[in-house]
Design an enzyme around this catalytic site. Structure first.
Site, PDB file in Angstrom:
ATOM      1  N   TYR A  58       0.819  -1.220   0.000  1.00  0.00           N
ATOM      2  CA  TYR A  58       0.000   0.000   0.000  1.00  0.00           C
ATOM      3  C   TYR A  58       0.849   1.265   0.000  1.00  0.00           C
ATOM      4  O   TYR A  58       0.498   2.263  -0.641  1.00  0.00           O
ATOM      5  CB  TYR A  58      -1.001  -0.026   1.160  1.00  0.00           C
TER       6      TYR A  58
ATOM      7  N   ARG B  21       1.718   1.848  -3.533  1.00  0.00           N
ATOM      8  CA  ARG B  21       0.610   2.398  -4.323  1.00  0.00           C
ATOM      9  C   ARG B  21       0.346   3.849  -3.946  1.00  0.00           C
ATOM     10  O   ARG B  21       0.036   4.682  -4.805  1.00  0.00           O
ATOM     11  CB  ARG B  21      -0.641   1.532  -4.154  1.00  0.00           C
TER      12      ARG B  21
ATOM     13  N   HIS C 251     -14.712   1.894  -2.349  1.00  0.00           N
ATOM     14  CA  HIS C 251     -13.693   1.042  -1.724  1.00  0.00           C
ATOM     15  C   HIS C 251     -12.696   1.835  -0.891  1.00  0.00           C
ATOM     16  O   HIS C 251     -11.579   1.376  -0.619  1.00  0.00           O
ATOM     17  CB  HIS C 251     -12.988   0.209  -2.799  1.00  0.00           C
TER      18      HIS C 251
ATOM     19  N   CYS D 119      -7.471   2.491  12.435  1.00  0.00           N
ATOM     20  CA  CYS D 119      -6.938   1.477  13.347  1.00  0.00           C
ATOM     21  C   CYS D 119      -7.463   0.111  12.920  1.00  0.00           C
ATOM     22  O   CYS D 119      -8.630  -0.021  12.535  1.00  0.00           O
ATOM     23  CB  CYS D 119      -7.367   1.770  14.785  1.00  0.00           C
TER      24      CYS D 119
ATOM     25  N   CYS E  25     -11.593  -0.350  18.024  1.00  0.00           N
ATOM     26  CA  CYS E  25     -11.204   1.070  17.960  1.00  0.00           C
ATOM     27  C   CYS E  25     -11.649   1.666  16.627  1.00  0.00           C
ATOM     28  O   CYS E  25     -11.404   1.074  15.581  1.00  0.00           O
ATOM     29  CB  CYS E  25      -9.681   1.186  18.103  1.00  0.00           C
TER      30      CYS E  25
ATOM     31  N   CYS F 130      -1.760   2.821  16.364  1.00  0.00           N
ATOM     32  CA  CYS F 130      -2.907   3.734  16.545  1.00  0.00           C
ATOM     33  C   CYS F 130      -2.665   4.710  17.690  1.00  0.00           C
ATOM     34  O   CYS F 130      -2.406   4.289  18.819  1.00  0.00           O
ATOM     35  CB  CYS F 130      -4.175   2.924  16.825  1.00  0.00           C
TER      36      CYS F 130
ATOM     37  N   CYS G 265      -5.855   4.083  20.508  1.00  0.00           N
ATOM     38  CA  CYS G 265      -5.898   2.942  21.435  1.00  0.00           C
ATOM     39  C   CYS G 265      -4.478   2.480  21.792  1.00  0.00           C
ATOM     40  O   CYS G 265      -4.315   1.593  22.625  1.00  0.00           O
ATOM     41  CB  CYS G 265      -6.699   1.792  20.835  1.00  0.00           C
TER      42      CYS G 265
HETATM   43  C1  BV8 Z   1     -18.179  -7.846   0.368  1.00  0.00           C
HETATM   44  C2  BV8 Z   1      -9.797  -1.714  -2.390  1.00  0.00           C
HETATM   45  C3  BV8 Z   1     -19.538  -8.728   2.012  1.00  0.00           C
HETATM   46  C4  BV8 Z   1      -8.532  -2.352  -1.943  1.00  0.00           C
HETATM   47  C5  BV8 Z   1     -11.074  -3.415  -3.650  1.00  0.00           C
HETATM   48  C6  BV8 Z   1     -20.923 -11.791  -5.560  1.00  0.00           C
HETATM   49  C7  BV8 Z   1     -20.413 -12.645  -6.477  1.00  0.00           C
HETATM   50  C8  BV8 Z   1     -19.080 -13.061  -6.364  1.00  0.00           C
HETATM   51  C9  BV8 Z   1     -18.223 -12.593  -5.341  1.00  0.00           C
HETATM   52  C10 BV8 Z   1     -18.747 -11.736  -4.433  1.00  0.00           C
HETATM   53  C11 BV8 Z   1     -20.080 -11.359  -4.521  1.00  0.00           C
HETATM   54  N1  BV8 Z   1     -20.306 -10.512  -3.506  1.00  0.00           N
HETATM   55  C12 BV8 Z   1     -19.158 -10.364  -2.762  1.00  0.00           C
HETATM   56  C13 BV8 Z   1     -18.208 -11.117  -3.311  1.00  0.00           C
HETATM   57  C14 BV8 Z   1     -16.855 -11.220  -2.834  1.00  0.00           C
HETATM   58  C15 BV8 Z   1     -15.941 -10.074  -3.308  1.00  0.00           C
HETATM   59  C16 BV8 Z   1     -15.800 -10.093  -4.805  1.00  0.00           C
HETATM   60  O1  BV8 Z   1     -16.450  -9.353  -5.517  1.00  0.00           O
HETATM   61  N2  BV8 Z   1     -14.899 -10.955  -5.257  1.00  0.00           N
HETATM   62  C17 BV8 Z   1     -14.615 -10.994  -6.715  1.00  0.00           C
HETATM   63  C18 BV8 Z   1     -13.115 -11.012  -6.892  1.00  0.00           C
HETATM   64  C19 BV8 Z   1     -15.255 -12.183  -7.339  1.00  0.00           C
HETATM   65  N3  BV8 Z   1     -16.454  -8.786  -2.875  1.00  0.00           N
HETATM   66  C20 BV8 Z   1     -16.064  -8.365  -1.646  1.00  0.00           C
HETATM   67  O2  BV8 Z   1     -15.355  -8.987  -0.895  1.00  0.00           O
HETATM   68  C21 BV8 Z   1     -16.617  -7.008  -1.227  1.00  0.00           C
HETATM   69  N4  BV8 Z   1     -17.108  -7.086   0.102  1.00  0.00           N
HETATM   70  O3  BV8 Z   1     -18.813  -8.419  -0.460  1.00  0.00           O
HETATM   71  O4  BV8 Z   1     -18.457  -7.869   1.690  1.00  0.00           O
HETATM   72  C22 BV8 Z   1     -19.855  -8.380   3.341  1.00  0.00           C
HETATM   73  C23 BV8 Z   1     -21.067  -7.843   3.550  1.00  0.00           C
HETATM   74  C24 BV8 Z   1     -21.423  -7.553   4.839  1.00  0.00           C
HETATM   75  C25 BV8 Z   1     -20.509  -7.800   5.885  1.00  0.00           C
HETATM   76  C26 BV8 Z   1     -19.241  -8.305   5.619  1.00  0.00           C
HETATM   77  C27 BV8 Z   1     -18.891  -8.596   4.320  1.00  0.00           C
HETATM   78  C28 BV8 Z   1     -15.476  -5.944  -1.183  1.00  0.00           C
HETATM   79  C29 BV8 Z   1     -14.908  -5.750  -2.529  1.00  0.00           C
HETATM   80  C30 BV8 Z   1     -13.903  -4.564  -2.492  1.00  0.00           C
HETATM   81  C31 BV8 Z   1     -12.486  -5.046  -2.432  1.00  0.00           C
HETATM   82  N5  BV8 Z   1     -11.555  -3.923  -2.527  1.00  0.00           N
HETATM   83  N6  BV8 Z   1     -10.251  -2.320  -3.668  1.00  0.00           N
HETATM   84  C32 BV8 Z   1      -7.390  -2.131  -2.909  1.00  0.00           C
HETATM   85  O5  BV8 Z   1      -7.579  -1.429  -3.903  1.00  0.00           O
HETATM   86  O6  BV8 Z   1      -6.310  -2.649  -2.611  1.00  0.00           O
HETATM   87  S1  BV8 Z   1     -11.525  -4.150  -5.148  1.00  0.00           S
HETATM   88  C33 BV8 Z   1     -10.359  -3.576  -6.314  1.00  0.00           C
HETATM   89  O7  BV8 Z   1     -10.364  -4.538  -7.346  1.00  0.00           O
HETATM   90  C34 BV8 Z   1     -10.692  -2.278  -6.993  1.00  0.00           C
HETATM   91  O8  BV8 Z   1     -11.236  -1.338  -6.109  1.00  0.00           O
HETATM   92  C35 BV8 Z   1     -11.692  -2.728  -8.062  1.00  0.00           C
HETATM   93  O9  BV8 Z   1     -12.970  -2.871  -7.500  1.00  0.00           O
HETATM   94  C36 BV8 Z   1     -11.188  -4.103  -8.398  1.00  0.00           C
HETATM   95  C37 BV8 Z   1     -10.368  -4.047  -9.641  1.00  0.00           C
HETATM   96  O10 BV8 Z   1     -11.271  -3.988 -10.699  1.00  0.00           O
HETATM   97  P1  BV8 Z   1     -11.137  -2.815 -11.811  1.00  0.00           P
HETATM   98  O11 BV8 Z   1     -11.054  -1.505 -11.146  1.00  0.00           O
HETATM   99  O12 BV8 Z   1     -12.198  -3.066 -12.785  1.00  0.00           O
HETATM  100  O13 BV8 Z   1      -9.679  -3.055 -12.428  1.00  0.00           O
HETATM  101  P2  BV8 Z   1      -9.207  -4.255 -13.379  1.00  0.00           P
HETATM  102  O14 BV8 Z   1      -7.730  -4.194 -13.384  1.00  0.00           O
HETATM  103  O15 BV8 Z   1      -9.901  -5.510 -13.008  1.00  0.00           O
HETATM  104  O16 BV8 Z   1      -9.753  -3.854 -14.828  1.00  0.00           O
HETATM  105  C38 BV8 Z   1      -9.279  -2.680 -15.449  1.00  0.00           C
HETATM  106  C39 BV8 Z   1     -10.186  -2.477 -16.663  1.00  0.00           C
HETATM  107  O17 BV8 Z   1      -9.793  -1.266 -17.299  1.00  0.00           O
HETATM  108  C40 BV8 Z   1     -10.077  -3.590 -17.713  1.00  0.00           C
HETATM  109  O18 BV8 Z   1     -11.374  -3.882 -18.178  1.00  0.00           O
HETATM  110  C41 BV8 Z   1      -9.240  -2.942 -18.829  1.00  0.00           C
HETATM  111  O19 BV8 Z   1      -9.594  -3.433 -20.100  1.00  0.00           O
HETATM  112  C42 BV8 Z   1      -9.655  -1.487 -18.695  1.00  0.00           C
HETATM  113  N7  BV8 Z   1      -8.659  -0.507 -19.153  1.00  0.00           N
HETATM  114  C43 BV8 Z   1      -7.283  -0.580 -19.021  1.00  0.00           C
HETATM  115  N8  BV8 Z   1      -6.728   0.569 -19.512  1.00  0.00           N
HETATM  116  C44 BV8 Z   1      -7.759   1.380 -19.890  1.00  0.00           C
HETATM  117  C45 BV8 Z   1      -8.991   0.701 -19.657  1.00  0.00           C
HETATM  118  N9  BV8 Z   1     -10.191   1.232 -19.942  1.00  0.00           N
HETATM  119  C46 BV8 Z   1     -10.186   2.497 -20.484  1.00  0.00           C
HETATM  120  N10 BV8 Z   1      -9.053   3.219 -20.724  1.00  0.00           N
HETATM  121  C47 BV8 Z   1      -7.821   2.696 -20.450  1.00  0.00           C
HETATM  122  N11 BV8 Z   1      -6.718   3.427 -20.703  1.00  0.00           N
END
Ligand code: BV8
Length: 321
Positions: free
Chosen positions: A79, A82, A134, A142, A147, A203, A206
């Site tokens: 992180y 990033r 996100h 924390c 906390c 933190c 805490c």
């Molecule tokens: C939760 C922060 C529940 C951290 C991120 C339903 C079905 C299946 C799975 C799940 C579901 N519901 C929940 C899940 C589980 C999970 C999930 O979705 N898993 C996936 C992998 C299958 N979801 C979760 O865990 C979520 N939480 O559901 O909690 C809950 C509820 C109550 C109580 C407790 C729990 C939390 C999800 C958030 C995770 N955190 N980010 C960090 O960044 O380190 S996700 C992170 O990855 C990003 O934020 C983003 O969301 C994702 C990456 O995706 P993209 O941004 O689309 O990037 P990617 O590289 O994939 O694609 C880039 C695109 O750009 C491509 O298409 C490319 O062609 C295009 N591109 C490239 N260059 C260009 C371009 N387009 C235009 N111009 C360009 N120049």
């Protein structure tokens, strides 16, 4: 903002452009869903870029509470790297075009961002209509369950001395800091020191919990206030006219699910993506648009009729970079 469309060569099919601009003009309630592709032209790697790996680690695996519990030093190096990259990057014309449209449309245009890089806020996107689903790399909180310490907008780089990014030998001279060249720690060939938890930020509230980045990790719920605001937009019961799906592979939920929710409220879908295969799960329907290419080139053109030509002087990076 004077508009002289002639200056830039068109990157969008003229028929699609006209039908999209006509629909935009007649659209009252609009959504945008943003992904890492929006910031690709700012030089920031996407999640799936480099095969979704950071060094040898699956980036989605590092973005979990389990990984942080196992090796907080490694996760903080991920992180801190990033944060460092995002601080060294600049918003691109796509960020500014979205910000300009948001300023014009007010609360009838809600932007749902999956990005944590801070570039949309730096492009002046109004905070009240920009929903950071996100979290942000620049919020710190924390990690202790008991906390609720949270520090917003912390841009300290490195986050703490132990996380300083190693520089190439011989380039770190205090007189001419411009010569300093960071080693690319995302590259496995660069050795990465292991950092004990004792050297990581703790933190101040805490005194016991480790500080963690204020992002939403996989398995964690999205910020309550953000979810309430998004639900309020959908629950108003009014038609949604358009959702723009920009630079996302639509693979992460609940974010990816908003496309179908908007479609169910009557929205037409406009996808802007470098790869037309990355269409939303529900595919493309009659009346939708697929604008294949770089968001930084396409968005200013799609919005030009409404926001005019984006001029250098209009693209001020609020971080003053
Ligand atoms: C939760 C922060 C529940 C951290 C991120 C339903 C079905 C299946 C799975 C799940 C579901 N519901 C929940 C899940 C589980 C999970 C999930 O979705 N898993 C996936 C992998 C299958 N979801 C979760 O865990 C979520 N939480 O559901 O909690 C809950 C509820 C109550 C109580 C407790 C729990 C939390 C999800 C958030 C995770 N955190 N980010 C960090 O960044 O380190 S996700 C992170 O990855 C990003 O934020 C983003 O969301 C994702 C990456 O995706 P993209 O941004 O689309 O990037 P990617 O590289 O994939 O694609 C880039 C695109 O750009 C491509 O298409 C490319 O062609 C295009 N591109 C490239 N260059 C260009 C371009 N387009 C235009 N111009 C360009 N120049």
């Amino acid at each position: 903002m004077a508009s002289s469309a002639a200056s830039k060569p068109s990157v969008v099919d003229p028929t699609d452009l006209k039908s999209f601009q006509d629909h935009l003009k007649n659209s009252k309630r609009i959504l945008a869903l943003l992904g890492a592709g929006l910031s690709a032209s700012s030089g920031l790697p996407t999640f799936r870029g480099a095969g979704g790996l950071w060094r040898t680690h699956d980036a989605t695996e590092l973005a979990t509470p389990e990984a942080f519990a196992r090796d907080p030093g490694l996760v903080w190096q991920f992180y801190n790297y990033r944060r460092h990259m995002a601080l060294g990057a600049k918003p691109n014309p796509a960020h500014y075009a979205l910000a300009a449209l948001a300023k014009k449309r007010g609360d009838e245009f809600i932007t749902l961002s999956q990005n944590v890089d801070g570039l949309s806020p730096r492009a002046g996107h109004p905070a009240e209509t920009l929903k950071l689903l996100h979290g942000s790399l620049f919020d710190l909180k924390c990690s202790s369950f008991f906390c609720n310490h949270m520090e917003r907008d912390n841009y300290t780089d490195p986050v703490c001395p132990a996380l300083a990014i190693p520089t190439e030998p011989g380039t770190d001279n205090p007189i001419d800091t411009t010569a300093k060249r960071d080693l690319d720690i995302s590259n496995i060939s660069v050795p990465l020191p292991s950092i004990p938890a004792s050297e990581l930020p703790h933190c101040p509230t805490c005194q016991t919990g480790l500080i963690r980045p204020g992002v939403v990790w996989f398995g964690e719920s999205l910020p309550g206030k953000v979810m309430d605001d998004v639900d309020a937009f959908f629950d108003s019961g009014e038609q949604v006219d358009l959702i723009m799906v920009i630079g996302t592979s639509s693979k992460v939920y609940p974010a990816a699910g908003y496309v179908d929710d908007a479609r169910a409220m009557g929205a037409r879908v406009a996808v802007v993506n470098m790869d037309r295969r990355d269409a939303p799960k529900s595919g493309m329907c009659e009346g939708d648009w697929m604008f294949e290419g770089d968001a930084a080139a396409i968005l200013p053109e799609l919005f030009r009729e409404e926001i005019g030509e984006l001029k250098e002087e209009d693209m001020k990076d609020l971080a003053g970079n």
